[in-house]
Design a protein around this motif. Sequence first.
Motif, mmCIF file in Angstrom:
data_model
loop_
_atom_site.group_PDB
_atom_site.id
_atom_site.type_symbol
_atom_site.label_atom_id
_atom_site.label_comp_id
_atom_site.label_asym_id
_atom_site.label_seq_id
_atom_site.Cartn_x
_atom_site.Cartn_y
_atom_site.Cartn_z
ATOM 1 N N ALA A 1 0.831 -1.211 0.000
ATOM 2 C CA ALA A 1 0.000 0.000 0.000
ATOM 3 C C ALA A 1 0.864 1.258 0.000
ATOM 4 N N TRP A 2 1.949 1.246 0.785
ATOM 5 C CA TRP A 2 2.816 2.422 0.824
ATOM 6 C C TRP A 2 3.552 2.617 -0.510
ATOM 7 N N ALA A 3 4.013 1.521 -1.125
ATOM 8 C CA ALA A 3 4.711 1.623 -2.408
ATOM 9 C C ALA A 3 3.803 2.211 -3.481
ATOM 10 N N ARG A 4 2.512 1.932 -3.378
ATOM 11 C CA ARG A 4 1.552 2.477 -4.338
ATOM 12 C C ARG A 4 1.153 3.911 -3.996
ATOM 13 N N THR A 5 1.365 4.308 -2.751
ATOM 14 C CA THR A 5 0.976 5.647 -2.305
ATOM 15 C C THR A 5 2.072 6.676 -2.552
ATOM 16 N N HIS A 6 3.302 6.265 -2.267
ATOM 17 C CA HIS A 6 4.418 7.207 -2.235
ATOM 18 C C HIS A 6 5.577 6.597 -3.012
ATOM 19 N N LYS A 7 5.843 7.083 -4.208
ATOM 20 C CA LYS A 7 6.840 6.471 -5.089
ATOM 21 C C LYS A 7 8.204 7.151 -5.026
ATOM 22 N N LYS A 8 8.386 8.093 -4.107
ATOM 23 C CA LYS A 8 9.666 8.780 -3.994
ATOM 24 C C LYS A 8 10.659 7.941 -3.194
ATOM 25 N N ASN A 9 11.946 8.099 -3.532
ATOM 26 C CA ASN A 9 13.024 7.460 -2.786
ATOM 27 C C ASN A 9 12.817 5.947 -2.653
ATOM 28 N N PRO A 10 12.565 5.219 -3.751
ATOM 29 C CA PRO A 10 12.246 3.791 -3.657
ATOM 30 C C PRO A 10 13.401 2.927 -3.183
ATOM 31 N N GLU A 11 14.630 3.449 -3.234
ATOM 32 C CA GLU A 11 15.775 2.637 -2.795
ATOM 33 C C GLU A 11 15.853 2.531 -1.269
ATOM 34 N N ALA A 12 15.170 3.417 -0.551
ATOM 35 C CA ALA A 12 15.179 3.368 0.917
ATOM 36 C C ALA A 12 14.126 2.377 1.400
ATOM 37 N N PRO A 13 14.482 1.433 2.270
ATOM 38 C CA PRO A 13 13.523 0.413 2.702
ATOM 39 C C PRO A 13 12.429 0.961 3.609
ATOM 40 N N VAL A 14 11.389 0.163 3.761
ATOM 41 C CA VAL A 14 10.281 0.472 4.665
ATOM 42 C C VAL A 14 10.505 -0.270 5.976
ATOM 43 N N MET A 15 10.505 0.454 7.090
ATOM 44 C CA MET A 15 10.625 -0.180 8.403
ATOM 45 C C MET A 15 9.330 0.039 9.182
ATOM 46 N N MET A 16 8.804 -1.048 9.748
ATOM 47 C CA MET A 16 7.591 -0.991 10.565
ATOM 48 C C MET A 16 7.903 -1.623 11.923
ATOM 49 N N TYR A 17 7.401 -1.022 12.986
ATOM 50 C CA TYR A 17 7.694 -1.554 14.316
ATOM 51 C C TYR A 17 6.457 -2.230 14.900
ATOM 52 N N THR A 18 6.696 -3.139 15.809
ATOM 53 C CA THR A 18 5.590 -3.858 16.434
ATOM 54 C C THR A 18 6.007 -4.331 17.816
ATOM 55 N N ALA A 19 5.039 -4.769 18.593
ATOM 56 C CA ALA A 19 5.305 -5.226 19.960
ATOM 57 C C ALA A 19 5.450 -6.738 20.000
ATOM 58 N N LEU A 20 6.245 -7.204 20.949
ATOM 59 C CA LEU A 20 6.453 -8.633 21.170
ATOM 60 C C LEU A 20 5.882 -9.006 22.537
ATOM 61 N N ASN A 21 4.986 -9.981 22.566
ATOM 62 C CA ASN A 21 4.420 -10.462 23.817
ATOM 63 C C ASN A 21 5.486 -11.248 24.580
ATOM 64 N N LEU A 22 5.857 -10.757 25.761
ATOM 65 C CA LEU A 22 6.924 -11.386 26.537
ATOM 66 C C LEU A 22 6.429 -12.433 27.523
ATOM 67 N N ARG A 23 5.138 -12.614 27.636
ATOM 68 C CA ARG A 23 4.622 -13.530 28.661
ATOM 69 C C ARG A 23 5.128 -14.967 28.505
ATOM 70 N N PRO A 24 5.308 -15.470 27.275
ATOM 71 C CA PRO A 24 5.840 -16.837 27.159
ATOM 72 C C PRO A 24 7.267 -16.991 27.684
ATOM 73 N N TYR A 25 7.999 -15.901 27.881
ATOM 74 C CA TYR A 25 9.399 -15.971 28.301
ATOM 75 C C TYR A 25 9.564 -15.837 29.814
ATOM 76 N N LEU A 26 8.508 -15.526 30.543
ATOM 77 C CA LEU A 26 8.643 -15.215 31.961
ATOM 78 C C LEU A 26 8.943 -16.458 32.787
ATOM 79 N N LYS A 27 9.542 -16.229 33.951
ATOM 80 C CA LYS A 27 9.817 -17.323 34.879
ATOM 81 C C LYS A 27 8.525 -17.999 35.288
ATOM 82 N N ALA A 28 8.607 -19.283 35.571
ATOM 83 C CA ALA A 28 7.412 -20.042 35.926
ATOM 84 C C ALA A 28 6.940 -19.764 37.341
#
Length: 524
Positions: free
Chosen positions: A301-328
């Motif tokens: 969607a972004w590539a179709r919206t904004h065609k400037k500077n195509p050599e620069a990558p797209v970075m998106m951030y997200t959260a990681l659920n840490l509950r599976p890593y916690l001590k028992a």
Amino acid sequence: MAIDTLVQDAIVVHRKSPTTSQRKLGETETSYYLPSRESGVNDMYLHLGFKASTGRLTPDRFLLVWAILRLRHPLLAARVELCAYDDIRFIYDHPKDIEETLRSAQQAMELCSQTKDELIDNYLNGQRTLSNDRLSFLILSSLQTFSLQNGTESENEQEFDLLICAAHYIGDGMALHTFANEFFVLLGGKLNESELRNLLELEVKQFAKDRKGFILPSTVEDQLPLLSQSKFFKAAAKIDFKLSQRKLVGGQSFPKVHHPLRHTVVPTVSFDPLRTNSILRTCKTNGVSISSALFAICNIAWARTHKKNPEAPVMMYTALNLRPYLKAEKALNDSYWFLAIGYFNIILPAFLPQSCDGVRATFWHRAKSAKKQSADAAKHPLIVHRTLEMARERGSRARVWARQDDDRAGVTVPSVSLPASVSLDNVPVPECLVGSSKAPSTALIGLSMLGNLDGIYKHIDYHGLELHTLTTGSRQRPGGMLLFGYTFVGKLWVSLGYDENGFDKEIVGTFWKNVLSAVDELLM
């Protein structure tokens, strides 16, 4: 710098008092608390639209359920005290009896007559609902207010909207949705109001009995298991973290607009169960989840919206659920209300092939790349150490910004050096081992992929209640943007929460249109 004597005396009183419990905020909690002080940045909300028989949902029943859950999950009923930038504390005042428990719950809820859109808009753009003394709040709304007031045993069905509000530093999305399920299980359960009151009395008595051993839920940093405490290992882990940060390259961003007022909107689209099943089957056939596919959808969607500077990558951030890593280990209070998230990024190319067939092939390739990057982040052997170092960095950054804000406002807050929470500490790392990177690290957008929420919500247990709508998000800073994707009641939902005054409206509108058209084109 020493703590002011009066502040120190107050802390000692709290520590000795048998009627309160307290603990320091961890680094992750601090990184969310300090920016929230002025205008409630990151204050979470969860909206649920549902039908209910008016005889089952009365104000007294609603209050009793809320009071029970505030007792089970004390951070909901706690408050925050800022003693110093390095010493911020949750304070929980133990309720003396059932009347005090109900009175406290009553002060943290509201019955009103507003539409869903009005509720969400007021929460996101109006005066802040939460504060240091009110870390959670419930709002129940119905346009047919007479049914809320008369408390009759009528079985007429009525539409309701529930808004669950909570500060982000006391929990995360998993806590919100787990709580909503527990709330509706009690609200739609078989216990009548008299039996719910008896349950609350029993819980108050049990709490009073166990109060001496009561503790608040621990910080996520204290619950994560370290592989080693040696200085060599800590240095190696710190080098790994710095090298991983150097790989974060992103050169795409929405054009910003400077506006004195922030105004967050949340356009939301759902796909009917038939279309949702088709979308999920298509993803499964291509070996990815809907979450990985949505990263690629945003990329296309972004590539179709904004065609400037195509050599620069797209970075998106997200959260990681840490509950599976916690001590028992489990504390005396094993509430799920605590903040347990980490962070990682997905990086994809910004250009597109010319042919339509090429776009489809590219889309699935990038969806698989997003899947691999997510798995690599979640399964990395040093994920715990990366998380702890990121928490330390975010906490330190939040303190610097908080001091700058307070200095401009003429506010003085002490800064003291207290024992650090579990982290990689300040192990020195030679700069030659990590070097520096001049590559841009701008993120395009944040994505919150909540997965299949029907795995959390036990609809069959909500007797007399039928949930049909879910929207979630948070109060944002100016220029904030976050896309949510999840399935609920058999439907795929996609929503975009953003500050409409902070971006070029035409570009954001085109991007959102391209997101929805890409779902139709590539996932059907």
